[in-house]
Design a protein around this motif. Structure first.
Motif, short mmCIF file in Angstrom:
data_model
loop_
_atom_site.label_atom_id
_atom_site.label_comp_id
_atom_site.label_asym_id
_atom_site.label_seq_id
_atom_site.Cartn_x
_atom_site.Cartn_y
_atom_site.Cartn_z
N VAL A 222 -33.03 54.88 -67.75
CA VAL A 222 -33.83 55.30 -66.60
C VAL A 222 -35.31 55.17 -66.92
CG1 VAL A 222 -34.28 57.22 -65.02
CG2 VAL A 222 -31.99 56.91 -65.97
N ASN A 223 -36.10 54.69 -65.94
CA ASN A 223 -37.55 54.62 -66.13
C ASN A 223 -38.21 55.93 -65.69
OD1 ASN A 223 -37.74 54.56 -63.31
ND2 ASN A 223 -38.13 52.35 -63.22
N LEU A 224 -39.53 56.02 -65.80
CA LEU A 224 -40.20 57.27 -65.48
C LEU A 224 -40.39 57.49 -63.98
CD1 LEU A 224 -42.87 57.82 -68.28
CD2 LEU A 224 -40.53 58.66 -68.09
N ASP A 225 -39.87 56.58 -63.17
CA ASP A 225 -39.79 56.82 -61.73
C ASP A 225 -38.42 57.35 -61.34
OD1 ASP A 225 -42.40 56.05 -61.02
OD2 ASP A 225 -41.84 53.93 -61.11
N GLY A 226 -37.56 57.59 -62.34
CA GLY A 226 -36.23 58.12 -62.07
C GLY A 226 -35.24 57.07 -61.62
N GLN A 227 -35.56 55.80 -61.79
CA GLN A 227 -34.68 54.71 -61.36
C GLN A 227 -33.85 54.19 -62.53
OE1 GLN A 227 -37.67 51.98 -60.00
NE2 GLN A 227 -37.65 52.77 -57.91
N VAL A 228 -32.59 53.90 -62.25
CA VAL A 228 -31.73 53.29 -63.26
C VAL A 228 -32.13 51.82 -63.40
CG1 VAL A 228 -29.37 52.64 -63.88
CG2 VAL A 228 -29.82 54.84 -62.76
N VAL A 229 -32.54 51.43 -64.60
CA VAL A 229 -32.93 50.04 -64.84
C VAL A 229 -31.91 49.31 -65.69
CG1 VAL A 229 -35.39 50.52 -64.57
CG2 VAL A 229 -34.36 50.65 -66.85
N GLY A 230 -30.92 50.02 -66.21
CA GLY A 230 -29.90 49.36 -67.01
C GLY A 230 -28.74 50.30 -67.31
N ILE A 231 -27.63 49.71 -67.74
CA ILE A 231 -26.47 50.47 -68.16
C ILE A 231 -26.28 50.26 -69.66
CG2 ILE A 231 -23.97 50.71 -67.96
CD1 ILE A 231 -24.16 50.04 -65.08
N PRO A 232 -26.58 51.28 -70.49
CA PRO A 232 -26.40 51.13 -71.93
C PRO A 232 -24.98 50.69 -72.26
CG PRO A 232 -27.59 53.15 -71.43
CD PRO A 232 -27.10 52.61 -70.12
N THR A 233 -24.87 49.63 -73.06
CA THR A 233 -23.56 49.02 -73.29
C THR A 233 -23.20 48.89 -74.75
OG1 THR A 233 -23.72 47.81 -71.20
CG2 THR A 233 -22.20 46.92 -72.84
N LEU A 234 -24.15 48.52 -75.60
CA LEU A 234 -23.83 48.36 -77.01
C LEU A 234 -25.08 48.43 -77.85
CD1 LEU A 234 -23.11 44.63 -77.89
CD2 LEU A 234 -24.08 45.32 -75.73
N ALA A 235 -24.89 48.67 -79.13
CA ALA A 235 -25.98 48.66 -80.10
C ALA A 235 -25.79 47.46 -81.02
CB ALA A 235 -25.98 49.95 -80.91
N ALA A 236 -26.90 46.94 -81.52
CA ALA A 236 -26.82 45.82 -82.45
C ALA A 236 -26.17 46.28 -83.75
CB ALA A 236 -28.22 45.26 -82.72
N ALA A 237 -25.42 45.38 -84.37
CA ALA A 237 -24.79 45.69 -85.64
C ALA A 237 -25.60 45.10 -86.78
CB ALA A 237 -23.36 45.14 -85.68
N ASP A 238 -25.78 45.88 -87.82
CA ASP A 238 -26.46 45.40 -89.02
C ASP A 238 -25.45 44.62 -89.86
OD1 ASP A 238 -27.58 45.09 -91.58
OD2 ASP A 238 -28.77 46.93 -91.37
N PRO A 239 -25.65 43.30 -90.02
CA PRO A 239 -24.65 42.50 -90.75
C PRO A 239 -24.50 42.89 -92.21
CG PRO A 239 -26.65 41.22 -90.35
CD PRO A 239 -26.78 42.49 -89.57
N ASN A 240 -25.53 43.50 -92.77
CA ASN A 240 -25.45 43.90 -94.18
C ASN A 240 -24.69 45.20 -94.37
OD1 ASN A 240 -27.01 41.68 -95.12
ND2 ASN A 240 -28.88 42.74 -94.47
N LEU A 241 -24.81 46.09 -93.37
CA LEU A 241 -24.17 47.39 -93.50
C LEU A 241 -22.86 47.48 -92.72
CD1 LEU A 241 -27.31 49.71 -93.15
CD2 LEU A 241 -26.19 48.93 -95.25
N GLY A 242 -22.70 46.58 -91.75
CA GLY A 242 -21.51 46.63 -90.92
C GLY A 242 -21.51 47.80 -89.96
N SER A 243 -22.68 48.36 -89.69
CA SER A 243 -22.78 49.49 -88.77
C SER A 243 -23.91 49.22 -87.77
CB SER A 243 -23.07 50.78 -89.54
OG SER A 243 -24.27 50.66 -90.28
N ALA A 244 -24.05 50.12 -86.80
CA ALA A 244 -25.07 49.93 -85.78
C ALA A 244 -26.46 49.94 -86.39
CB ALA A 244 -24.95 51.03 -84.73
N ALA A 245 -27.32 49.07 -85.88
CA ALA A 245 -28.71 49.01 -86.34
C ALA A 245 -29.52 50.01 -85.51
CB ALA A 245 -29.27 47.60 -86.17
N ALA A 246 -30.21 50.91 -86.18
CA ALA A 246 -30.96 51.95 -85.47
C ALA A 246 -32.07 51.35 -84.63
CB ALA A 246 -31.55 52.93 -86.49
N GLY A 247 -32.18 51.86 -83.41
CA GLY A 247 -33.29 51.47 -82.55
C GLY A 247 -33.16 50.12 -81.88
#
Length: 364
Positions: A222-247
């Motif tokens: 959601v943006n600061l006008d209260g509008q939905v601008v996207g649907i969170p779907t996935l996080a990037a994976a860190d290939p070295n750790l095999g887990s989600a990449a923060a941020g």
């Protein structure tokens, strides 16, 4: 093998207020203390001292903006429970339709939904799932009083640097909110299928630094006008750790979600995906060094674009347009940048010889 495929500057009022506060603060400081070398000796004894300037608190303004947006948008975000999975959803209309990710609903048909105004879960049924875009719509069996549809924004107006809030139920913690910025737009991202994803390749995704964790899927960015601008779907994976990449998280653009959900609500299915198709199934092949070297055509759909262009089972696709093809994912990403009806070239190998065909892309 399918895909979907002038930005207007958007200025945040909170940023303008924050900028004004900084300017006023600088003026106040300079007025009180930025004096020349002889200023102290030139001041008359007993001269009145100017009263300090009261400066608006920029942090308070931004905090107030966050709180206002949360009050406005969070009631439109729900928690969805399947028998073995948990995710989030967005209230699409006042008839009880809820849009979410296809990987949240999986192969199931019935769900338990907790809305903002109901402590006890409500039951809901699947309307239609569209894994190719990782979107689905479910419908509440009973529409509760006060159900609040979300306001969907225009994805074309999303800009890098905008503040956004991710709302959902990460790890089952319902009505959770994280904050970040839009880190990039126009990303083409391929989901895995072994970790619960649909295996879809999705174009024009919004990249965000707002934390996206399991359970956030299907919620609201959601943006600061209260509008939905996207649907969170996935996080990037860190290939070295095999887990989600923060941020590094990705959200399906709101305009695409609205288009697909609207068709499902009206027609009960997707009738116009906007995703280009070549009309084949294929698999990645490797060269004698065991490096990915193209996509072998496993089947050619009768009457489809590839069939009409003369491609056959066993051909190895190495290029679409100007983009080299080494894996099935790279083929999906190349098609994600194109549109149905678009004419392009497909370079392929047959019996050791390189050939090129002109193809009019179809639609999935």
């Amino acid at each position: 093998m399918d895909a979907s495929a002038s930005r207007t500057p958007v200025r945040c009022r909170a940023f303008r207020r924050a900028f004004l506060a900084v300017v006023l603060l600088c003026c106040a400081v300079c007025g009180a203390g930025c004096e020349g070398p002889g200023a102290a000796s030139a001041r008359r004894p007993g001269a009145a001292t100017a009263s300090p300037v009261t400066v608006p608190m920029a942090a308070d303004d931004l905090q107030s903006a966050y709180q206002r947006v949360i009050r406005q948008a969070l009631p439109s975000v729900v928690q969805i429970e399947a028998s073995r999975d948990l995710g989030s959803g967005i209230v699409y209309d006042d008839r009880g339709h809820i849009v979410t990710n296809a990987h949240v609903v999986g192969a199931e048909k019935t769900f338990r939904v907790t809305t903002a105004g109901n402590e006890e879960p409500l039951t809901a049924s699947l309307v239609y799932s569209y894994p190719q875009q990782d979107l689905a719509v479910i419908k509440l069996d009973r529409v509760p009083d006060g159900l609040k549809p979300a306001v969907f924004g225009d994805s074309e107006k999303v800009e890098v640097g905008q503040i956004v809030l991710a709302m959902g139920s990460p790890l089952g913690l319902s009505s959770s909110v994280t904050q970040g910025i839009v880190s990039a737009t126009g990303r083409t991202v391929s989901e895995g299928s072994s970790d619960g994803g649909t295996g879809a390749t999705i174009a024009n995704m919004v990249q965000t630094s707002a934390a996206i964790n399991p359970g956030n899927s299907g919620g609201a960015l959601v943006n600061l006008d209260g509008q939905v601008v996207g649907i969170p779907t996935l996080a990037a994976a860190d290939p070295n750790l095999g887990s989600a990449a923060a941020g590094i998280g990705f959200a399906i653009p709101a305009s695409m979600a609205r288009t697909i959900a609207g068709q499902i609500v009206r027609e009960g299915r997707v009738v116009d995906s906007g995703r280009a198709a070549l009309g084949i199934t294929g698999r990645t092949v490797v060269d004698d060094r065991l490096q990915p070297a193209g996509v072998a055509v496993a089947t050619v759909h009768s009457g489809g674009p590839a069939a009409q262009a003369g491609l056959r089972t066993g051909d190895i696709i190495t290029k679409v347009g100007d983009q080299s093809i080494t894996t099935i994912t790279s083929l999906q990403e190349a098609l994600a940048a194109d549109e149905p009806g678009q004419r392009t070239t497909v370079t392929y190998q047959r019996d050791g010889a390189e050939r090129t065909a002109r193809v009019t892309l179809g639609e999935q």
